[in-house]
Design an enzyme around this catalytic site. Structure first.
Site, short mmCIF file in Angstrom:
data_model
loop_
_atom_site.label_atom_id
_atom_site.label_comp_id
_atom_site.label_asym_id
_atom_site.label_seq_id
_atom_site.Cartn_x
_atom_site.Cartn_y
_atom_site.Cartn_z
N SER A 140 0.86 -1.20 0.00
CA SER A 140 0.00 0.00 0.00
C SER A 140 0.89 1.24 0.00
CB SER A 140 -0.85 -0.01 1.27
OG SER A 140 -1.46 1.24 1.48
N TYR A 153 -1.62 -1.20 10.10
CA TYR A 153 -1.77 -1.30 8.63
C TYR A 153 -0.46 -0.90 7.95
CZ TYR A 153 -3.80 -1.12 4.00
OH TYR A 153 -4.06 -1.36 2.66
N1 LIG Z 1 -8.74 -0.12 -1.73
C1 LIG Z 1 -7.70 0.64 -1.42
O1 LIG Z 1 -7.79 1.87 -1.34
C2 LIG Z 1 -6.34 -0.02 -1.20
C3 LIG Z 1 -5.20 0.80 -1.20
C4 LIG Z 1 -3.95 0.23 -0.97
C5 LIG Z 1 -3.83 -1.12 -0.77
N2 LIG Z 1 -4.95 -1.89 -0.77
C6 LIG Z 1 -4.77 -3.33 -0.54
O2 LIG Z 1 -5.29 -4.03 -1.64
C7 LIG Z 1 -5.64 -5.35 -1.24
C8 LIG Z 1 -7.01 -5.68 -1.82
O3 LIG Z 1 -7.98 -4.85 -1.21
P1 LIG Z 1 -9.22 -4.24 -2.00
O4 LIG Z 1 -9.07 -2.78 -1.93
O5 LIG Z 1 -9.39 -4.88 -3.31
O6 LIG Z 1 -10.38 -4.62 -0.97
P2 LIG Z 1 -11.63 -5.64 -1.04
O7 LIG Z 1 -12.45 -5.37 -2.24
O8 LIG Z 1 -12.26 -5.54 0.29
O9 LIG Z 1 -10.93 -7.07 -1.20
C9 LIG Z 1 -10.20 -7.64 -0.15
C10 LIG Z 1 -10.09 -9.13 -0.35
O10 LIG Z 1 -9.33 -9.69 0.75
C11 LIG Z 1 -10.08 -10.71 1.37
N3 LIG Z 1 -9.84 -10.73 2.82
C12 LIG Z 1 -9.86 -9.68 3.67
N4 LIG Z 1 -9.63 -10.09 4.93
C13 LIG Z 1 -9.46 -11.44 4.86
C14 LIG Z 1 -9.21 -12.45 5.83
N5 LIG Z 1 -9.10 -12.16 7.13
N6 LIG Z 1 -9.10 -13.74 5.43
C15 LIG Z 1 -9.24 -14.05 4.12
N7 LIG Z 1 -9.47 -13.14 3.15
C16 LIG Z 1 -9.59 -11.85 3.52
C17 LIG Z 1 -11.55 -10.37 1.09
O11 LIG Z 1 -12.33 -11.52 1.22
P3 LIG Z 1 -13.93 -11.43 1.46
O12 LIG Z 1 -14.37 -10.11 0.93
O13 LIG Z 1 -14.49 -12.58 0.70
O14 LIG Z 1 -14.13 -11.52 2.92
C18 LIG Z 1 -11.45 -9.83 -0.32
O15 LIG Z 1 -11.46 -10.91 -1.22
C19 LIG Z 1 -5.56 -5.36 0.28
O16 LIG Z 1 -4.38 -6.01 0.68
C20 LIG Z 1 -5.51 -3.88 0.65
O17 LIG Z 1 -4.81 -3.67 1.85
C21 LIG Z 1 -6.20 -1.38 -0.97
#
Ligand SMILES: NC(=O)c1ccc[n+]([C@@H]2O[C@H](COP(=O)([O-])OP(=O)(O)OC[C@H]3O[C@@H](n4cnc5c(N)ncnc54)[C@H](OP(=O)(O)O)[C@@H]3O)[C@@H](O)[C@H]2O)c1
Length: 273
Positions: A140, A153
């Protein structure tokens, strides 16, 4: 179904960045193993991908913070040839460190640190043996932009970035063709912030705050892979912001961040990714 020979393992592919990675590797004819917890939703994603790209998609429902469930995932993949691993699963929290439940914080450590370490350790052996593989660890911009209410985080995402860069050095030292990438997105429109209680109406560009799409993030990641860039920070604005803020003396940085946080995020909703 095509008889493809390449397999991509993507954690957290139910929605957002992981789902986009799944679609993109399927479009490149990879068979997929995808993980998530929201069973109905990830099964729908799998079905959509099977129909659209004619590849095989195995769904594994796993709570990655649970050691037994993680072990089951490891057992399922340890004898498979994984060509691409995307350690993507992750989540955010929205409270000061002392106000957050310690179990929730340890759960974050398990998902962002222990699970990627174990999964990587399992699939890396095969990649080294075959002298071919790609590992993308979704970190991130929080690995660089330290902020209040982001303590664990940022710390875990900084771990992922350092882990990736060091592993890349090891692979290069050993002369192995295993590509590593730490993907460091900024704010991205996915389910991430909604899960933290942030209303979609607040996900708007404002001043230095810029929201990206999962497609843009994955475009940048794949482009950086083709150029062998190990740390990928999608978006010029984010790159400039990180570069500028990290040039500041630490005391000036702290002052800036505290003011910025109070002005923009000291409300109930989440602030940063
Ligand atoms: N969105 C942002 O602004 C952003 C920015 C920087 C980095 N990121 C990173 O990008 C990655 C993907 O996030 P996203 O933004 O695409 O969010 P998202 O749409 O909420 O997707 C997150 C995924 O991770 C899974 N997950 C979360 N906690 C989990 C757990 N305890 N055990 C197993 N699976 C788990 C979720 O599974 P379920 O939904 O099926 O529970 C979902 O498939 C993450 O690592 C996040 O930190 C996101």
């Amino acid at each position: 179904m095509r008889n493809n020979e390449k397999t991509a393992l993507i954690t957290g592919a139910t929605s957002g960045i992981g789902k986009e990675f799944a679609r993109r590797f399927a479009a490149l004819s990879y068979n997929l193993i995808i993980t998530g917890r929201r069973e109905n939703k990830i099964n729908m994603v799998a079905e959509e991908i099977r129909k659209e790209f004619n590849v095989s998609v195995e769904v594994i429902i796993v709570e990655l913070s649970d050691a037994n469930e993680l072990e089951k995932l490891i057992k399922t993949v340890e004898n498979k040839d994984i060509d691409v691993l995307v350690n993507n699963a992750g989540f955010g929290l929205n409270a000061f460190y002392d106000e957050e439940d310690i179990d929730g914080l340890l759960k974050m450590e398990a998902v962002h640190v222990k699970a990627p370490m174990k999964i990587t350790h399992t699939v890396l052996k095969g990649m080294i043996r075959r002298n071919n593989g790609t590992i993308i660890n979704v970190s991130s911009d929080g690995a660089f932009l330290l902020a209040p209410k982001n303590t664990i985080y940022s710390a875990t995402k900084a771990f992922l970035k350092t882990f990736t860069e060091c592993l890349n050095l090891e692979m290069k030292t050993k002369g192995k063709n295993v590509k590593l990438q730490a993907l460091c997105p900024g704010l991205t429109r996915t389910d991430f912030h909604g899960k933290m209680g942030m209303d979609k109406s607040r996900q708007v560009d404002k001043g230095m705050i810029k929201w990206n799409t999962p497609k843009f993030i994955v475009d940048c990641s794949l482009d950086a892979l083709s150029k062998d860039n190990v740390v990928c920070i999608p978006g010029e604005k984010t790159k400039v912001l990180i570069g500028f803020l990290n040039l500041l003396p630490r005391k000036s940085y702290y002052k800036f961040m505290i003011n910025f946080f109070k002005k923009n995020f000291n409300k109930k909703e989440s602030k940063s990714a």
